[in-house]
Design a protein around this motif. Structure first.
Motif, PDB file in Angstrom:
ATOM      1  N   GLN A 129      74.307  41.353  38.804  1.00  0.00           N
ATOM      2  CA  GLN A 129      74.498  41.024  40.214  1.00  0.00           C
ATOM      3  C   GLN A 129      75.002  42.226  41.009  1.00  0.00           C
ATOM      4  OE1 GLN A 129      77.120  37.699  39.699  1.00  0.00           O
ATOM      5  NE2 GLN A 129      75.465  36.188  39.772  1.00  0.00           N
ATOM      6  N   LEU A 130      75.855  43.054  40.387  1.00  0.00           N
ATOM      7  CA  LEU A 130      76.336  44.244  41.085  1.00  0.00           C
ATOM      8  C   LEU A 130      75.219  45.261  41.308  1.00  0.00           C
ATOM      9  CD1 LEU A 130      79.787  44.823  39.366  1.00  0.00           C
ATOM     10  CD2 LEU A 130      79.339  43.849  41.613  1.00  0.00           C
ATOM     11  N   SER A 131      74.152  45.160  40.519  1.00  0.00           N
ATOM     12  CA  SER A 131      73.002  46.053  40.689  1.00  0.00           C
ATOM     13  C   SER A 131      71.978  45.506  41.667  1.00  0.00           C
ATOM     14  CB  SER A 131      72.321  46.294  39.332  1.00  0.00           C
ATOM     15  OG  SER A 131      73.239  46.823  38.401  1.00  0.00           O
ATOM     16  N   ASP A 132      72.217  44.300  42.183  1.00  0.00           N
ATOM     17  CA  ASP A 132      71.277  43.649  43.104  1.00  0.00           C
ATOM     18  C   ASP A 132      71.709  43.953  44.542  1.00  0.00           C
ATOM     19  OD1 ASP A 132      69.436  42.103  44.365  1.00  0.00           O
ATOM     20  OD2 ASP A 132      70.283  40.176  43.749  1.00  0.00           O
ATOM     21  N   SER A 133      70.801  44.524  45.324  1.00  0.00           N
ATOM     22  CA  SER A 133      71.146  44.882  46.706  1.00  0.00           C
ATOM     23  C   SER A 133      71.391  43.643  47.564  1.00  0.00           C
ATOM     24  CB  SER A 133      70.033  45.741  47.319  1.00  0.00           C
ATOM     25  OG  SER A 133      68.808  45.036  47.323  1.00  0.00           O
ATOM     26  N   ASN A 134      70.634  42.564  47.338  1.00  0.00           N
ATOM     27  CA  ASN A 134      70.852  41.341  48.128  1.00  0.00           C
ATOM     28  C   ASN A 134      72.222  40.743  47.849  1.00  0.00           C
ATOM     29  OD1 ASN A 134      68.359  41.344  49.428  1.00  0.00           O
ATOM     30  ND2 ASN A 134      67.351  40.260  47.761  1.00  0.00           N
ATOM     31  N   PHE A 135      72.624  40.751  46.582  1.00  0.00           N
ATOM     32  CA  PHE A 135      73.944  40.230  46.223  1.00  0.00           C
ATOM     33  C   PHE A 135      75.045  41.062  46.873  1.00  0.00           C
ATOM     34  CE2 PHE A 135      77.633  40.148  43.406  1.00  0.00           C
ATOM     35  CZ  PHE A 135      77.844  38.782  43.262  1.00  0.00           C
ATOM     36  N   ARG A 136      74.921  42.376  46.817  1.00  0.00           N
ATOM     37  CA  ARG A 136      75.937  43.255  47.400  1.00  0.00           C
ATOM     38  C   ARG A 136      75.989  43.082  48.913  1.00  0.00           C
ATOM     39  NH1 ARG A 136      76.821  49.450  45.570  1.00  0.00           N
ATOM     40  NH2 ARG A 136      76.844  48.321  43.601  1.00  0.00           N
ATOM     41  N   ARG A 137      74.841  42.972  49.547  1.00  0.00           N
ATOM     42  CA  ARG A 137      74.834  42.782  51.002  1.00  0.00           C
ATOM     43  C   ARG A 137      75.492  41.465  51.391  1.00  0.00           C
ATOM     44  NH1 ARG A 137      68.678  44.847  52.569  1.00  0.00           N
ATOM     45  NH2 ARG A 137      69.219  47.054  52.848  1.00  0.00           N
ATOM     46  N   ALA A 138      75.241  40.395  50.619  1.00  0.00           N
ATOM     47  CA  ALA A 138      75.835  39.098  50.938  1.00  0.00           C
ATOM     48  C   ALA A 138      77.356  39.179  50.912  1.00  0.00           C
ATOM     49  CB  ALA A 138      75.327  38.041  49.957  1.00  0.00           C
ATOM     50  N   VAL A 139      77.918  39.860  49.910  1.00  0.00           N
ATOM     51  CA  VAL A 139      79.378  39.969  49.805  1.00  0.00           C
ATOM     52  C   VAL A 139      79.938  40.829  50.944  1.00  0.00           C
ATOM     53  CG1 VAL A 139      81.265  40.773  48.337  1.00  0.00           C
ATOM     54  CG2 VAL A 139      79.286  39.643  47.318  1.00  0.00           C
ATOM     55  N   LEU A 140      79.276  41.940  51.264  1.00  0.00           N
ATOM     56  CA  LEU A 140      79.772  42.814  52.325  1.00  0.00           C
ATOM     57  C   LEU A 140      79.716  42.134  53.692  1.00  0.00           C
ATOM     58  CD1 LEU A 140      78.167  46.196  51.195  1.00  0.00           C
ATOM     59  CD2 LEU A 140      80.558  45.510  50.997  1.00  0.00           C
ATOM     60  N   VAL A 141      78.672  41.366  53.937  1.00  0.00           N
ATOM     61  CA  VAL A 141      78.589  40.636  55.211  1.00  0.00           C
ATOM     62  C   VAL A 141      79.674  39.572  55.279  1.00  0.00           C
ATOM     63  CG1 VAL A 141      77.132  39.083  56.571  1.00  0.00           C
ATOM     64  CG2 VAL A 141      76.136  41.116  55.552  1.00  0.00           C
ATOM     65  N   GLN A 142      80.030  38.962  54.143  1.00  0.00           N
ATOM     66  CA  GLN A 142      81.141  38.004  54.142  1.00  0.00           C
ATOM     67  C   GLN A 142      82.440  38.680  54.567  1.00  0.00           C
ATOM     68  OE1 GLN A 142      80.616  36.471  50.063  1.00  0.00           O
ATOM     69  NE2 GLN A 142      80.382  34.436  50.929  1.00  0.00           N
ATOM     70  N   PHE A 143      82.671  39.902  54.100  1.00  0.00           N
ATOM     71  CA  PHE A 143      83.859  40.645  54.534  1.00  0.00           C
ATOM     72  C   PHE A 143      83.864  40.825  56.054  1.00  0.00           C
ATOM     73  CE2 PHE A 143      84.341  42.228  50.105  1.00  0.00           C
ATOM     74  CZ  PHE A 143      85.697  42.035  49.960  1.00  0.00           C
ATOM     75  N   LEU A 144      82.723  41.215  56.615  1.00  0.00           N
ATOM     76  CA  LEU A 144      82.664  41.469  58.063  1.00  0.00           C
ATOM     77  C   LEU A 144      82.886  40.190  58.863  1.00  0.00           C
ATOM     78  CD1 LEU A 144      79.628  43.936  58.165  1.00  0.00           C
ATOM     79  CD2 LEU A 144      82.051  44.496  58.388  1.00  0.00           C
ATOM     80  N   ILE A 145      82.317  39.074  58.411  1.00  0.00           N
ATOM     81  CA  ILE A 145      82.514  37.795  59.127  1.00  0.00           C
ATOM     82  C   ILE A 145      83.984  37.391  59.085  1.00  0.00           C
ATOM     83  CG2 ILE A 145      81.923  35.355  59.104  1.00  0.00           C
ATOM     84  CD1 ILE A 145      79.177  36.120  58.048  1.00  0.00           C
ATOM     85  N   LEU A 146      84.624  37.574  57.918  1.00  0.00           N
ATOM     86  CA  LEU A 146      86.041  37.230  57.795  1.00  0.00           C
ATOM     87  C   LEU A 146      86.888  38.108  58.715  1.00  0.00           C
ATOM     88  CD1 LEU A 146      88.405  35.805  56.352  1.00  0.00           C
ATOM     89  CD2 LEU A 146      88.302  37.597  54.620  1.00  0.00           C
ATOM     90  N   PHE A 147      86.617  39.410  58.736  1.00  0.00           N
ATOM     91  CA  PHE A 147      87.393  40.309  59.596  1.00  0.00           C
ATOM     92  C   PHE A 147      87.226  39.937  61.071  1.00  0.00           C
ATOM     93  CE2 PHE A 147      86.966  43.872  56.221  1.00  0.00           C
ATOM     94  CZ  PHE A 147      87.980  43.279  55.489  1.00  0.00           C
ATOM     95  N   GLN A 148      86.019  39.559  61.467  1.00  0.00           N
ATOM     96  CA  GLN A 148      85.821  39.195  62.876  1.00  0.00           C
ATOM     97  C   GLN A 148      86.586  37.925  63.227  1.00  0.00           C
ATOM     98  OE1 GLN A 148      81.996  37.635  64.198  1.00  0.00           O
ATOM     99  NE2 GLN A 148      81.997  39.099  65.890  1.00  0.00           N
TER     100      GLN A 148
END
Length: 710
Positions: free
Chosen positions: A321-340
């Protein structure tokens, strides 16, 4: 107003007696079958109006039942027939023959009894008629029925197996209901706290699991153990309920886990596997050209057919999963939504939910890191990061709209008009008639062109042609002044302008000085000396005349060989001779001899010449006419006036020699050579030489006569 007994009797005779419910239903079913075949609602209207003995309420219920019975008969038929019945029910609703809810009731009954595959086909009619459902006659009474029908369908569908159909239903609801519809809004900003993410917290053999994870992740430059696995999936609880971050203990744990996960992403960067990006130097940050075409991005999206909205939490899958770009993008976007969410103002957020300065600083430092990781995640990382940033800005706008009470979108009203601001429009000057303006201008001897600037220019001088010839418009310098201008030894532009002035202002361009030269600069220098010499006063010939005893004929008949010393052409260079020495031995010549013409007069084209050359031109006479300057209309006139090309050519050339002062044999031969009519050009040259020879013979005979007379 009185009514006669006869009229009352006629009206009573036309009234149909009341019919019971089942008789009306049977009659309406027959009319409905015929209306479906002909696709015409007028048949239902006529049948409906025939039963005028029953009230509107008594007739509408049997008509509703007739539609539902007809639907039951057509359930096994093609979906197209069911759709036609629904569309006919809409027309009947507009004609006020059935209840306004009957079209949606028919659809709901159909969805309840048919298979999901058939429901998916039939839902196309619902999507195509979205504008119909928004009509005033249907929206108010049908919106709840449509919402209930769509929710029933969603409950039957599987979110994982029927993802596309579920998405179509949600998109339809978003198109059907307005933004301000309360049923589609999360007014109080509640979170879905039931969305738990279960992972292996209760594993008994943690050490064995950790060793197994390390074995799986041998090829990854990152230490993946059970501790990292637990920290990673524990973040989902904060994403599920962001309000936990306002607790100091929970925030400390979130900050520690988030730092660990982001550092893991930084140390393990993905490669771009697109064709042409194989570097062979190991993992590198993804760099995408800003000018990448949209078509390439679209093709990448189209190839990614499999997308999982919910990821599995098996520990053995973490390395993949850490090698999957879609998985990594999903987690990073979750960080941005939480910060907003933690930073913006939400109407229903508790007053105690405020970030302290340390938390705000952490978010301010971490958010750029997350965006940088998104840009480095292939494919098209920079494009994806810009898209996410744009979506977050739009989300902030929607949050402000929700804080303001979800106001309905309306067109802005025009500001009220204040009477004081209303000023009467300025009175328009009556436009002067064009004929009057032209008449007055003609009386005053002026021009009127309809435009102020053009009229001023044309009336600048009483005589425009004379104004063009004014000395003030002569911008050419004098030849003597221009030759004295300082310039380089080799200056082609200066030499070209000097030759133009020489040809325009003096005859020395055609009869130059004595010594030949191949350099234009030397030639111009000799011309300059000649012009200066011409300005000097000439010595008188009185003494020479007396010495000769008055015999001026001897001087007049001086051999021309001495005069020809003054004529020079640009030939091959010869040994230069001082011009002053030549000028000292130049014999004195009377003024009559110096004023003799230096060149022969050109020979004009005559009618006899035209008759001689025309057969050699033939069918190409129109090309010659265009070269001379005749228009297409004039050439067409010559062609229609004469049947043969020779006749047209003769008439055209006759007009030319009568109107053009430059209609000479030399010009004619030059034009024919330019058109590659070599035969005709040679003939014209022969005529020219013949005419010049005749002129020379006549001149010689005249000279003999003058000598004999002397």
């Amino acid at each position: 107003m009185s009514v006669t007994i006869t009229e009352i009797a006629d009206k009573a005779a036309t009234v149909t007696p009341a019919v019971n419910f089942f008789a009306l239903q049977t009659a309406f079913e027959k009319a409905l079958e015929q209306a479906i075949k002909e696709n015409d609602v007028k048949i239902l209207v006529e049948t409906y109006n025939n039963f005028n003995g029953n009230s509107e309420h008594d007739k509408r219920s049997p008509m509703d039942q007739a539609f539902r019975e007809q639907l039951m008969k057509n359930l096994n038929e093609d979906v197209e027939k069911i759709g036609a019945l629904v569309k006919l029910s809409v027309d009947a609703t507009r004609a006020e023959l059935v209840s306004s809810t009957i079209p949606v009731v028919l659809l709901g009954d159909t969805f309840d009894v048919v298979t999901l595959d058939k429901c998916q086909e039939l839902f196309q009619f619902v999507e195509q008629m979205v504008e119909v459902w928004k009509e005033d006659i249907l929206f108010g009474s049908c919106k709840n029925n449509i919402l209930r029908m769509c929710n029933d369908l969603l409950r039957r569908l599987s979110r994982t197996q029927n993802t596309v159909f579920c998405g179509r239903i949600l998109l339809f609801l978003s198109k059907f209901f307005p933004f301000s519809e309360r049923s589609g809004l999360n007014i109080v900003s509640e979170f879905n706290l039931d969305n738990f993410t279960e992972y292996g917290l209760d594993g008994k053999d943690n050490e064995d699991d950790s060793k197994e994870l390390e074995d799986i992740a041998e090829d990854i430059p990152l230490k993946i153990d059970y501790d990292l696995y637990c920290k990673f999936w524990s973040l989902q609880d904060f994403f599920r309920n962001p309000n936990q971050c306002y607790s100091k203990a929970q925030w400390k744990m979130f900050q520690m886990h988030a730092e660990t996960i982001l550092q893991s992403f930084v140390s393990f960067k993905l490669e771009d596997i697109r064709p042409g990006n194989d570097s062979g130097d190991g993992p590198q940050p993804m760099e995408v050209d800003e000018a990448a075409v949209d078509a390439a991005a679209a093709s990448t999206v189209n190839r990614a057919n499999n997308f999982f909205a919910k990821f599995l939490t098996n520990p053995k899958l973490l390395a993949l999963q850490l090698s999957d770009s879609n998985f990594r993008r999903a987690v990073l976007v979750q960080f941005l939504i939480l910060f907003q969410y933690l930073q913006v103002s939400v109407k229903f957020k508790m007053e105690s939910y405020i970030l302290n300065p340390a938390q705000a600083d952490f978010i301010k430092e971490t958010e750029p890191r997350v965006f940088k990781l998104l840009e480095e995640t292939p494919p098209y990382g920079r494009r994806f990061a810009r898209t996410v940033q744009h979506m977050l800005v739009r989300e902030e706008m929607w949050n402000n709209w929700k804080n303001e009470g979800c106001k309905e979108f309306k067109k802005p009203e025009n500001p009220p008009v204040i009477e004081e601001d209303i000023k009467p429009p300025p009175a328009k000057r009556p436009k002067r008639a064009l004929g009057d303006a032209l008449r007055d201008a003609t009386r005053n001897g002026k021009f009127f062109l309809g435009n102020e600037n053009l009229t001023r220019l044309w009336n600048y001088s009483p005589d425009n042609l004379q104004a063009c010839k004014s000395e003030q418009r002569n911008f050419l310098p004098q030849l003597e002044t221009y030759l004295e201008t300082p310039h380089g030894k080799v200056d082609p532009p200066f030499e070209w302008r000097a030759l133009r002035l020489l040809a325009r202002q003096t005859p020395h361009f055609f009869t130059s000085v004595s010594q030949p030269s191949s350099k234009i600069s030397d030639y111009l220098e000799q011309v300059r000396k000649r012009l200066n010499r011409d300005k000097e006063p000439k010595p008188t010939l009185t003494g020479a005349t007396n010495a000769l005893g008055g015999n001026t004929a001897v001087v007049a008949t001086t051999p021309p060989a001495e005069i020809e010393q003054e004529t020079v052409a640009l030939q091959d260079p010869e040994p230069e001779q001082d011009l002053d020495e030549v000028e000292e031995v130049e014999p004195a010549v009377p003024e009559e001899a110096e004023e003799a013409p230096k060149h022969e007069k050109p020979i004009m084209v005559t009618k006899a010449h035209i008759d001689e050359i025309t057969p050699l031109i033939g069918e190409l006479w129109m090309k010659l006419g265009k070269k001379i300057g005749f228009t297409n209309d004039e050439l067409l006139y010559f062609q229609m006036e004469y049947t043969s090309p020779d006749g047209s050519c003769i008439q055209m050339l006759t007009n030319w020699i009568s109107e053009d002062d430059d209609a000479t044999l030399d010009n004619w031969a030059y034009m024919l050579e330019g058109l590659e009519m070599n035969t005709a050009a040679d003939a014209v040259k022969a005529i020219n030489e013949r005419e010049r020879a005749a002129q020379a013979a006549d001149a010689a005979a005249m000279n003999d006569v003058e000598v004999l007379s002397d």
